[in-house]
Scaffold this active site. Structure first.
Site, PDB file in Angstrom:
ATOM      1  N   ASP A  50       4.297   3.720 -12.394  1.00  0.00           N
ATOM      2  CA  ASP A  50       3.553   4.186 -13.568  1.00  0.00           C
ATOM      3  C   ASP A  50       2.746   5.446 -13.290  1.00  0.00           C
ATOM      4  O   ASP A  50       2.396   5.748 -12.143  1.00  0.00           O
ATOM      5  CB  ASP A  50       2.589   3.096 -14.032  1.00  0.00           C
ATOM      6  CG  ASP A  50       1.377   2.979 -13.108  1.00  0.00           C
ATOM      7  OD1 ASP A  50       1.589   2.793 -11.893  1.00  0.00           O
ATOM      8  OD2 ASP A  50       0.244   3.107 -13.602  1.00  0.00           O
ATOM      9  N   ASP A  97       3.012   4.401   1.128  1.00  0.00           N
ATOM     10  CA  ASP A  97       2.099   5.544   1.045  1.00  0.00           C
ATOM     11  C   ASP A  97       1.176   5.485   2.275  1.00  0.00           C
ATOM     12  O   ASP A  97       1.609   5.819   3.372  1.00  0.00           O
ATOM     13  CB  ASP A  97       1.348   5.408  -0.292  1.00  0.00           C
ATOM     14  CG  ASP A  97       0.534   6.617  -0.681  1.00  0.00           C
ATOM     15  OD1 ASP A  97       1.039   7.736  -0.559  1.00  0.00           O
ATOM     16  OD2 ASP A  97      -0.615   6.454  -1.127  1.00  0.00           O
ATOM     17  N   ASP A 152       8.043  -0.303  -3.946  1.00  0.00           N
ATOM     18  CA  ASP A 152       8.487   0.968  -4.512  1.00  0.00           C
ATOM     19  C   ASP A 152       8.191   2.135  -3.560  1.00  0.00           C
ATOM     20  O   ASP A 152       9.089   2.879  -3.191  1.00  0.00           O
ATOM     21  CB  ASP A 152       7.855   1.205  -5.895  1.00  0.00           C
ATOM     22  CG  ASP A 152       6.322   1.040  -5.905  1.00  0.00           C
ATOM     23  OD1 ASP A 152       5.731   0.683  -4.858  1.00  0.00           O
ATOM     24  OD2 ASP A 152       5.723   1.279  -6.966  1.00  0.00           O
ATOM     25  N   VAL A 157       4.268  10.369  -8.063  1.00  0.00           N
ATOM     26  CA  VAL A 157       5.559  10.137  -8.735  1.00  0.00           C
ATOM     27  C   VAL A 157       5.462   8.952  -9.692  1.00  0.00           C
ATOM     28  O   VAL A 157       4.616   8.081  -9.545  1.00  0.00           O
ATOM     29  CB  VAL A 157       6.701   9.913  -7.712  1.00  0.00           C
ATOM     30  CG1 VAL A 157       6.844  11.108  -6.794  1.00  0.00           C
ATOM     31  CG2 VAL A 157       6.482   8.641  -6.901  1.00  0.00           C
ATOM     32  N   ARG A 198       6.896   3.569 -16.894  1.00  0.00           N
ATOM     33  CA  ARG A 198       7.636   2.733 -15.939  1.00  0.00           C
ATOM     34  C   ARG A 198       9.109   2.603 -16.310  1.00  0.00           C
ATOM     35  O   ARG A 198       9.950   2.358 -15.445  1.00  0.00           O
ATOM     36  CB  ARG A 198       7.036   1.319 -15.876  1.00  0.00           C
ATOM     37  CG  ARG A 198       5.659   1.240 -15.232  1.00  0.00           C
ATOM     38  CD  ARG A 198       5.300  -0.220 -14.974  1.00  0.00           C
ATOM     39  NE  ARG A 198       3.884  -0.400 -14.698  1.00  0.00           N
ATOM     40  CZ  ARG A 198       3.325  -0.304 -13.490  1.00  0.00           C
ATOM     41  NH1 ARG A 198       4.061  -0.026 -12.437  1.00  0.00           N
ATOM     42  NH2 ARG A 198       2.028  -0.491 -13.323  1.00  0.00           N
TER      43      ARG A 198
HETATM   44  P1  IMP Z   1      -0.215   2.111   0.137  1.00  0.00           P
HETATM   45  O1  IMP Z   1      -0.904   0.791   0.239  1.00  0.00           O
HETATM   46  O2  IMP Z   1      -1.176   3.266   0.217  1.00  0.00           O
HETATM   47  O3  IMP Z   1       0.969   2.255   1.074  1.00  0.00           O
HETATM   48  O4  IMP Z   1       0.287   2.227  -1.334  1.00  0.00           O
HETATM   49  C1  IMP Z   1       1.426   1.639  -1.773  1.00  0.00           C
HETATM   50  C2  IMP Z   1       1.286   1.369  -3.264  1.00  0.00           C
HETATM   51  O5  IMP Z   1       0.638   2.437  -3.947  1.00  0.00           O
HETATM   52  C3  IMP Z   1       2.673   1.256  -3.851  1.00  0.00           C
HETATM   53  O6  IMP Z   1       2.988  -0.120  -3.967  1.00  0.00           O
HETATM   54  C4  IMP Z   1       2.531   1.907  -5.197  1.00  0.00           C
HETATM   55  O7  IMP Z   1       2.297   0.906  -6.152  1.00  0.00           O
HETATM   56  C5  IMP Z   1       1.301   2.774  -5.141  1.00  0.00           C
HETATM   57  N1  IMP Z   1       1.631   4.222  -5.099  1.00  0.00           N
HETATM   58  C6  IMP Z   1       1.516   5.054  -4.039  1.00  0.00           C
HETATM   59  N2  IMP Z   1       1.877   6.302  -4.363  1.00  0.00           N
HETATM   60  C7  IMP Z   1       2.253   6.250  -5.664  1.00  0.00           C
HETATM   61  C8  IMP Z   1       2.783   7.247  -6.572  1.00  0.00           C
HETATM   62  O8  IMP Z   1       2.986   8.428  -6.260  1.00  0.00           O
HETATM   63  N3  IMP Z   1       3.081   6.792  -7.815  1.00  0.00           N
HETATM   64  C9  IMP Z   1       2.909   5.499  -8.209  1.00  0.00           C
HETATM   65  N4  IMP Z   1       2.421   4.559  -7.399  1.00  0.00           N
HETATM   66  C10 IMP Z   1       2.096   4.925  -6.136  1.00  0.00           C
HETATM   67 MG    MG Z   2       2.375  -1.203  -5.699  1.00  0.00          MG
END
Ligand code: IMP
Ligand code: MG
Length: 176
Positions: free
Chosen positions: A161, A105, A102, A155, A167
């Site tokens: 969520d 980040d 999704d 978001v 969701r």
């Molecule tokens: P990363 O490992 O920091 O890249 O995070 C990725 C995961 O964090 C994604 O798979 C999302 O599930 C969750 N995530 C990051 N930002 C958001 C947000 O703004 N809303 C909801 N889930 C988020």
């Molecule tokens: Mg995730």
């Protein structure tokens, strides 16, 4: 009852649907006629479902599989930890994988899932994320396909969520 949720709609349902179709066309244009989609639960479940159907319409045969991932801040290290529940049933050895999430980040989730998948010797892994929060990147990773650049805000909706809720919203919203 808590405070009413104050939010802005960032991406409406029709805009998402149009972009998902474009992504499917772009993925089909790579020439792959068969893919194993590996979608990360839970957040990508609606995106993956819509993208799988759009790929079918674009002439790409898709097998669908899932991994369950969650990230949290490790109490001891203070660093981001990613928990990956490997429940893949497809044999991806020698196949092309489309990894779907999704939001990209910090990048920790995608980097760690990529390592796990690479160890299973696929021919190739393409990465596709619906939203890209470029400003938040901690580890280097550039996805092959991106739905939309996303502002640095929390978001939810369209599979994502906010405190385990929302969701099922057909649009993507950001907290005020
Ligand atoms: P990363 O490992 O920091 O890249 O995070 C990725 C995961 O964090 C994604 O798979 C999302 O599930 C969750 N995530 C990051 N930002 C958001 C947000 O703004 N809303 C909801 N889930 C988020
Ligand atoms: Mg995730």
């Amino acid at each position: 009852m808590g405070e009413p949720l104050e939010y802005d709609v960032l991406f409406g349902h029709e805009r998402i649907a149009a972009r998902v179709d474009e992504l499917a066309q772009d993925i089909a244009a790579t020439g792959h006629v068969q893919l194993i989609m590996v979608a990360l639960l839970k957040g990508s479940f609606l995106f993956a479902a819509d993208l799988a159907r759009a790929l079918h319409s674009a002439g790409v045969q898709v097998e669908v599989d899932f991994l369950h991932t969650s990230s949290y801040n490790g109490a001891e290290t203070g660093r981001a930890q990613v928990q990956i529940h490997d429940m893949l049933e497809c044999d991806i050895a020698g196949k092309t994988v489309l990894l779907v999430d999704d939001i990209l980040d910090s990048g920790h989730t995608l980097v760690q899932v990529l390592a796990l998948l690479q160890a299973k010797r696929p021919a190739r892994i393409l990465t596709c994320v619906l939203l890209n929060k470029l400003e938040r990147r901690v580890v280097e990773i550039t996805p092959d396909f991106v739905g939309f650049p996303c502002p640095n805000r929390y978001v939810f909706g369209y599979g994502m969520d906010y405190e385990h809720q929302h969701r099922a919203l057909p649009y993507i919203a950001a907290l005020k």
